[in-house]
Design a protein around this motif. Structure first.
Motif, mmCIF file in Angstrom:
data_model
loop_
_atom_site.group_PDB
_atom_site.id
_atom_site.type_symbol
_atom_site.label_atom_id
_atom_site.label_comp_id
_atom_site.label_asym_id
_atom_site.label_seq_id
_atom_site.Cartn_x
_atom_site.Cartn_y
_atom_site.Cartn_z
ATOM 1 N N TYR A 1 -17.644 5.642 -11.248
ATOM 2 C CA TYR A 1 -16.872 5.159 -10.113
ATOM 3 C C TYR A 1 -16.766 6.259 -9.063
ATOM 4 C CZ TYR A 1 -15.487 1.129 -12.828
ATOM 5 O OH TYR A 1 -15.519 -0.028 -13.541
ATOM 6 N N ARG B 1 0.822 -1.211 0.000
ATOM 7 C CA ARG B 1 0.000 0.000 0.000
ATOM 8 C C ARG B 1 0.856 1.260 0.000
ATOM 9 N NH1 ARG B 1 -5.077 0.618 1.434
ATOM 10 N NH2 ARG B 1 -4.793 2.368 0.022
ATOM 11 N N TYR B 2 1.938 1.231 0.786
ATOM 12 C CA TYR B 2 2.793 2.410 0.894
ATOM 13 C C TYR B 2 4.251 1.977 0.802
ATOM 14 C CZ TYR B 2 -1.558 4.240 2.767
ATOM 15 O OH TYR B 2 -2.872 4.593 2.920
ATOM 16 N N GLY C 1 -7.722 7.876 -0.298
ATOM 17 C CA GLY C 1 -6.835 6.782 0.060
ATOM 18 C C GLY C 1 -7.287 5.417 -0.401
ATOM 19 N N LYS C 2 -8.336 5.381 -1.228
ATOM 20 C CA LYS C 2 -8.858 4.083 -1.685
ATOM 21 C C LYS C 2 -8.900 4.019 -3.204
ATOM 22 C CE LYS C 2 -11.725 3.107 2.341
ATOM 23 N NZ LYS C 2 -13.052 2.644 2.799
ATOM 24 N N GLY C 3 -9.114 2.813 -3.726
ATOM 25 C CA GLY C 3 -9.284 2.653 -5.159
ATOM 26 C C GLY C 3 -10.703 2.983 -5.583
ATOM 27 N N PRO C 4 -10.924 3.288 -6.861
ATOM 28 C CA PRO C 4 -12.278 3.573 -7.354
ATOM 29 C C PRO C 4 -13.189 2.359 -7.209
ATOM 30 C CG PRO C 4 -10.607 4.311 -8.927
ATOM 31 C CD PRO C 4 -9.909 3.474 -7.913
ATOM 32 N N TRP D 1 0.786 3.555 -2.940
ATOM 33 C CA TRP D 1 1.386 4.885 -2.916
ATOM 34 C C TRP D 1 2.897 4.723 -2.911
ATOM 35 C CZ3 TRP D 1 -1.424 9.376 -3.095
ATOM 36 C CH2 TRP D 1 -2.801 9.263 -2.861
ATOM 37 N N MET E 1 0.500 7.513 -7.143
ATOM 38 C CA MET E 1 -0.377 6.434 -6.714
ATOM 39 C C MET E 1 -0.585 5.508 -7.918
ATOM 40 S SD MET E 1 -3.374 5.027 -5.077
ATOM 41 C CE MET E 1 -5.060 5.592 -4.901
ATOM 42 N N PHE F 1 -11.367 6.773 -19.281
ATOM 43 C CA PHE F 1 -11.892 7.447 -18.100
ATOM 44 C C PHE F 1 -11.908 8.954 -18.284
ATOM 45 C CE2 PHE F 1 -12.280 4.062 -15.027
ATOM 46 C CZ PHE F 1 -11.476 3.073 -15.546
ATOM 47 N N GLY F 2 -12.890 9.599 -17.677
ATOM 48 C CA GLY F 2 -12.848 11.038 -17.523
ATOM 49 C C GLY F 2 -11.804 11.408 -16.482
ATOM 50 N N TYR G 1 -12.799 -3.714 -12.058
ATOM 51 C CA TYR G 1 -12.567 -3.741 -10.621
ATOM 52 C C TYR G 1 -11.167 -3.232 -10.331
ATOM 53 C CZ TYR G 1 -16.727 -6.676 -10.456
ATOM 54 O OH TYR G 1 -18.000 -7.147 -10.575
ATOM 55 N N PHE G 2 -11.089 -2.355 -9.320
ATOM 56 C CA PHE G 2 -9.808 -1.758 -8.959
ATOM 57 C C PHE G 2 -9.299 -2.297 -7.630
ATOM 58 C CE2 PHE G 2 -9.010 1.650 -11.957
ATOM 59 C CZ PHE G 2 -10.252 1.858 -12.534
ATOM 60 N N GLY G 3 -7.974 -2.281 -7.490
ATOM 61 C CA GLY G 3 -7.378 -2.497 -6.189
ATOM 62 C C GLY G 3 -7.410 -1.214 -5.369
ATOM 63 N N GLU G 4 -6.869 -1.277 -4.158
ATOM 64 C CA GLU G 4 -6.904 -0.125 -3.258
ATOM 65 C C GLU G 4 -5.806 0.892 -3.538
ATOM 66 O OE1 GLU G 4 -10.184 -1.000 -0.465
ATOM 67 O OE2 GLU G 4 -9.247 0.709 -1.412
ATOM 68 N N GLY G 5 -4.883 0.538 -4.397
ATOM 69 C CA GLY G 5 -3.833 1.479 -4.752
ATOM 70 C C GLY G 5 -2.540 1.267 -3.987
ATOM 71 N N LEU H 1 -2.575 2.193 -9.518
ATOM 72 C CA LEU H 1 -3.799 1.404 -9.373
ATOM 73 C C LEU H 1 -3.780 0.224 -10.336
ATOM 74 C CD1 LEU H 1 -6.405 4.278 -9.192
ATOM 75 C CD2 LEU H 1 -6.146 2.508 -7.464
ATOM 76 N N PHE I 1 -4.856 -4.408 -15.786
ATOM 77 C CA PHE I 1 -4.358 -3.071 -16.141
ATOM 78 C C PHE I 1 -3.538 -2.486 -15.002
ATOM 79 C CE2 PHE I 1 -7.437 -2.648 -19.628
ATOM 80 C CZ PHE I 1 -8.432 -3.522 -19.239
ATOM 81 N N TYR J 1 -2.605 1.453 -13.860
ATOM 82 C CA TYR J 1 -2.806 2.880 -14.062
ATOM 83 C C TYR J 1 -1.937 3.652 -13.077
ATOM 84 C CZ TYR J 1 -7.095 1.900 -16.723
ATOM 85 O OH TYR J 1 -8.005 1.464 -17.648
ATOM 86 N N PHE K 1 -15.516 9.376 -11.116
ATOM 87 C CA PHE K 1 -15.010 9.197 -12.475
ATOM 88 C C PHE K 1 -16.088 8.579 -13.350
ATOM 89 C CE2 PHE K 1 -10.517 10.025 -12.031
ATOM 90 C CZ PHE K 1 -10.230 9.738 -10.717
ATOM 91 N N GLN L 1 -2.120 7.402 -11.114
ATOM 92 C CA GLN L 1 -3.060 8.473 -10.809
ATOM 93 C C GLN L 1 -2.328 9.636 -10.169
ATOM 94 O OE1 GLN L 1 -6.280 7.563 -8.048
ATOM 95 N NE2 GLN L 1 -7.555 9.131 -8.986
ATOM 96 N N LEU M 1 -6.698 9.131 -14.476
ATOM 97 C CA LEU M 1 -6.090 7.799 -14.544
ATOM 98 C C LEU M 1 -5.383 7.644 -15.886
ATOM 99 C CD1 LEU M 1 -9.189 5.831 -13.232
ATOM 100 C CD2 LEU M 1 -7.121 6.322 -11.954
#
Lengths: 112, 113
Positions: free
Chosen positions: B36, A9-10, B41-44, A108, A88, B103-104, A102-106, A90, A33, A35, B89, A37, A43
């Motif tokens: 989305y 995460r970090y 601090g979170k993902g979309p 950093w 960040m 994405f926008g 579906y995305f992960g939490e990212g 993703l 994918f 990305y 988004f 951010q 994105l």
């Protein structure tokens, strides 16, 4: 519950270090994918993969590479991290065109 | 390729007001339009989506409308609450069988108590 998991995460890394960002999905999705951010830039697609061992460059692939040895895992690699890669990151996956992404939490990443 | 424009970039409303975010796209063959929500601090996370054979879809306080002729779609949030504060988004997917959604740039929604 469907899940895309980004294990780190970090992270704080030094300039020139090799960095691995790992992503695992449990939905048997073919497409994955990475990305990046950044504020005001939305994105931006770095790389994507539509099958094991297959990869395609996105909009900003310079300075990055990827690996997809197994269907569920897609790794992003920074061969030699630079300060302008502080961001960040993703990971995302989907079953195919017109399906939910579906995305992960990212993750950093700070490069010092 | 597909081009998606999202407006406004920031939106500030009072609790209880409605909020509307609009996206326009370029490829008339596009057929999937998700929205989305990204909290700090979170993902979309997907909140609602619509396909090109439908003009409107509602889920409690949120709704999405699609105008295929004009190539735009909008997110409507009614009776906004502070927990609606986030970045939203829009995305466009499925055009010509493309695997890559577009994405926008996102809208930062702030709901003041």
């Amino acid at each position: 519950d469907v899940k895309v998991t980004q294990s780190s995460r970090y992270l704080v890394k030094r300039t020139g270090e090799k960095v691995f960002l790992e992503c695992v999905q449990d939905m048997d999705h073919e497409n994955m994918f990475w990305y990046r951010q950044d504020p005001g830039l939305g994105l931006r697609l770095i790389y994507f993969s539509y099958d094991v061992k297959m990869k395609e460059k996105g909009d900003i692939p310079e300075g990055y590479s990827v690996s997809r040895e197994k269907k569920e895992r897609f790794s992003l690699i920074l061969e030699s991290a630079s300060t302008n890669q502080t961001s960040m990151y993703l990971c995302a996956s989907h079953r195919g065109p017109g399906n939910t992404i579906y995305f992960g939490e990212g993750s950093w990443l700070t490069v010092v | 390729g597909e081009n998606v424009e999202q407006h406004p970039s920031t939106l500030s409303v009072q609790e209880g007001d409605s909020a509307v975010i609009k996206c326009t796209y370029s490829d008339s063959a596009s057929n999937y339009f998700p929205w989305y929500k990204q909290e700090l601090g979170k993902g979309p996370q997907l909140i609602i989506d619509i396909r090109s054979n439908v003009g409107e879809k509602k889920d409690q306080r949120i709704a999405v409308t699609l105008n295929k002729t004009a190539k735009h779609f909008s997110l409507h949030i009614t009776e906004t609450q502070p927990e609606d504060s986030a970045v939203y988004f829009c995305a466009v997917g499925g055009s010509g069988g493309s695997y890559i959604p577009t994405f926008g740039r996102g809208t930062s929604l702030i709901v003041h108590p």
